[in-house]
Design a protein around this motif. Structure first.
Motif, PDB file in Angstrom:
ATOM      1  N   THR A  88       0.852  -1.184   0.000  1.00  0.00           N
ATOM      2  CA  THR A  88       0.000   0.000   0.000  1.00  0.00           C
ATOM      3  C   THR A  88       0.892   1.239   0.000  1.00  0.00           C
ATOM      4  O   THR A  88       2.072   1.167   0.377  1.00  0.00           O
ATOM      5  CB  THR A  88      -0.912   0.036   1.232  1.00  0.00           C
ATOM      6  N   ALA A  89       0.319   2.372  -0.383  1.00  0.00           N
ATOM      7  CA  ALA A  89       1.070   3.632  -0.330  1.00  0.00           C
ATOM      8  C   ALA A  89       1.465   3.939   1.114  1.00  0.00           C
ATOM      9  O   ALA A  89       2.556   4.454   1.361  1.00  0.00           O
ATOM     10  CB  ALA A  89       0.241   4.765  -0.919  1.00  0.00           C
ATOM     11  N   ASP A  90       0.602   3.608   2.076  1.00  0.00           N
ATOM     12  CA  ASP A  90       0.933   3.820   3.490  1.00  0.00           C
ATOM     13  C   ASP A  90       2.157   3.005   3.898  1.00  0.00           C
ATOM     14  O   ASP A  90       3.024   3.488   4.625  1.00  0.00           O
ATOM     15  CB  ASP A  90      -0.244   3.451   4.401  1.00  0.00           C
ATOM     16  N   GLU A  91       2.243   1.774   3.425  1.00  0.00           N
ATOM     17  CA  GLU A  91       3.414   0.940   3.733  1.00  0.00           C
ATOM     18  C   GLU A  91       4.660   1.513   3.067  1.00  0.00           C
ATOM     19  O   GLU A  91       5.718   1.569   3.682  1.00  0.00           O
ATOM     20  CB  GLU A  91       3.182  -0.502   3.265  1.00  0.00           C
ATOM     21  N   LEU A  92       4.519   1.952   1.833  1.00  0.00           N
ATOM     22  CA  LEU A  92       5.646   2.520   1.106  1.00  0.00           C
ATOM     23  C   LEU A  92       6.160   3.788   1.781  1.00  0.00           C
ATOM     24  O   LEU A  92       7.367   3.997   1.903  1.00  0.00           O
ATOM     25  CB  LEU A  92       5.253   2.820  -0.340  1.00  0.00           C
ATOM     26  N   LEU A  93       5.257   4.605   2.271  1.00  0.00           N
ATOM     27  CA  LEU A  93       5.635   5.866   2.904  1.00  0.00           C
ATOM     28  C   LEU A  93       6.051   5.705   4.364  1.00  0.00           C
ATOM     29  O   LEU A  93       6.514   6.651   4.979  1.00  0.00           O
ATOM     30  CB  LEU A  93       4.485   6.869   2.798  1.00  0.00           C
ATOM     31  N   GLY A  94       5.865   4.515   4.923  1.00  0.00           N
ATOM     32  CA  GLY A  94       6.264   4.284   6.308  1.00  0.00           C
ATOM     33  C   GLY A  94       5.224   4.713   7.321  1.00  0.00           C
ATOM     34  O   GLY A  94       5.497   4.779   8.515  1.00  0.00           O
ATOM     35  N   ILE A  95       4.017   5.010   6.855  1.00  0.00           N
ATOM     36  CA  ILE A  95       2.937   5.401   7.758  1.00  0.00           C
ATOM     37  C   ILE A  95       2.421   4.168   8.487  1.00  0.00           C
ATOM     38  O   ILE A  95       2.097   4.214   9.656  1.00  0.00           O
ATOM     39  CB  ILE A  95       1.797   6.091   6.963  1.00  0.00           C
ATOM     40  N   LYS A  96       2.399   3.065   7.785  1.00  0.00           N
ATOM     41  CA  LYS A  96       1.940   1.793   8.326  1.00  0.00           C
ATOM     42  C   LYS A  96       3.040   0.768   8.086  1.00  0.00           C
ATOM     43  O   LYS A  96       3.656   0.752   7.015  1.00  0.00           O
ATOM     44  CB  LYS A  96       0.651   1.384   7.599  1.00  0.00           C
ATOM     45  N   ALA A  97       3.311  -0.060   9.070  1.00  0.00           N
ATOM     46  CA  ALA A  97       4.354  -1.080   8.925  1.00  0.00           C
ATOM     47  C   ALA A  97       3.978  -2.044   7.811  1.00  0.00           C
ATOM     48  O   ALA A  97       2.823  -2.421   7.663  1.00  0.00           O
ATOM     49  CB  ALA A  97       4.546  -1.842  10.229  1.00  0.00           C
ATOM     50  N   SER A  98       4.966  -2.424   7.043  1.00  0.00           N
ATOM     51  CA  SER A  98       4.763  -3.384   5.968  1.00  0.00           C
ATOM     52  C   SER A  98       4.418  -4.739   6.556  1.00  0.00           C
ATOM     53  O   SER A  98       5.032  -5.184   7.518  1.00  0.00           O
ATOM     54  CB  SER A  98       6.030  -3.479   5.111  1.00  0.00           C
ATOM     55  N   LYS A  99       3.434  -5.399   5.978  1.00  0.00           N
ATOM     56  CA  LYS A  99       3.042  -6.709   6.497  1.00  0.00           C
ATOM     57  C   LYS A  99       4.133  -7.750   6.309  1.00  0.00           C
ATOM     58  O   LYS A  99       4.207  -8.721   7.021  1.00  0.00           O
ATOM     59  CB  LYS A  99       1.725  -7.169   5.878  1.00  0.00           C
ATOM     60  N   ASN A 100       5.034  -7.538   5.359  1.00  0.00           N
ATOM     61  CA  ASN A 100       6.116  -8.495   5.104  1.00  0.00           C
ATOM     62  C   ASN A 100       7.440  -8.075   5.717  1.00  0.00           C
ATOM     63  O   ASN A 100       8.439  -8.751   5.540  1.00  0.00           O
ATOM     64  CB  ASN A 100       6.312  -8.666   3.595  1.00  0.00           C
TER      65      ASN A 100
END
Length: 129
Positions: free
Chosen positions: A77-89
């Motif tokens: 997700t864009a949130d994962e890419l931007l570091g807003i949300k931790a990447s699930k992987n």
């Protein structure tokens, strides 16, 4: 007088940098987790390798459209890419290339596996010193 009050008022915003990883470092990590080269990511995102290198080294800041392209190409997700949300992987599994190599190693006869693992151990020990 009102103008001066508005101008001097300060808002408290949360910090933009979450964690120790920059956007470029995150793009690099996610790219490597997928087993892509910079050229492969560039092709998937509709760019060129040199620009991907500049993003990864934080020399360029991606436009919002590029963030979306990266997110699609890296399957996050864009949130994962931007570091807003931790990447699930994040930190969960080795890269695709390592996984592919491990499968090939598992297909070798036991004696060859043992020899190969000894060689790898030698390289790891040498790199640690």
């Amino acid at each position: 007088m009102l103008y001066i009050m508005i101008q001097t008022e300060k808002t408290k915003l949360p910090p933009l940098v979450k964690g120790k990883e920059t956007l470029g470092q995150r793009i690099t990590r996610l790219r490597k987790e997928k087993g892509y080269t910079q050229a492969e990511l560039a092709e998937k995102a509709g760019s060129i390798q040199r620009v991907i290198s500049d993003y990864e080294r934080d020399k360029l800041r991606p436009h919002p459209n590029m963030i979306i392209r990266f997110a699609f190409a890296l399957e996050v997700t864009a949130d994962e890419l931007l570091g807003i949300k931790a990447s699930k992987n994040e930190g969960a599994k080795p890269s695709l290339r390592i996984t592919q190599r491990l499968k090939k190693i598992e297909g070798l006869p036991p004696a060859q596996q043992k020899t190969l693992l000894k060689t790898i151990d030698t390289f790891i020990k040498a790199a640690q010193t």
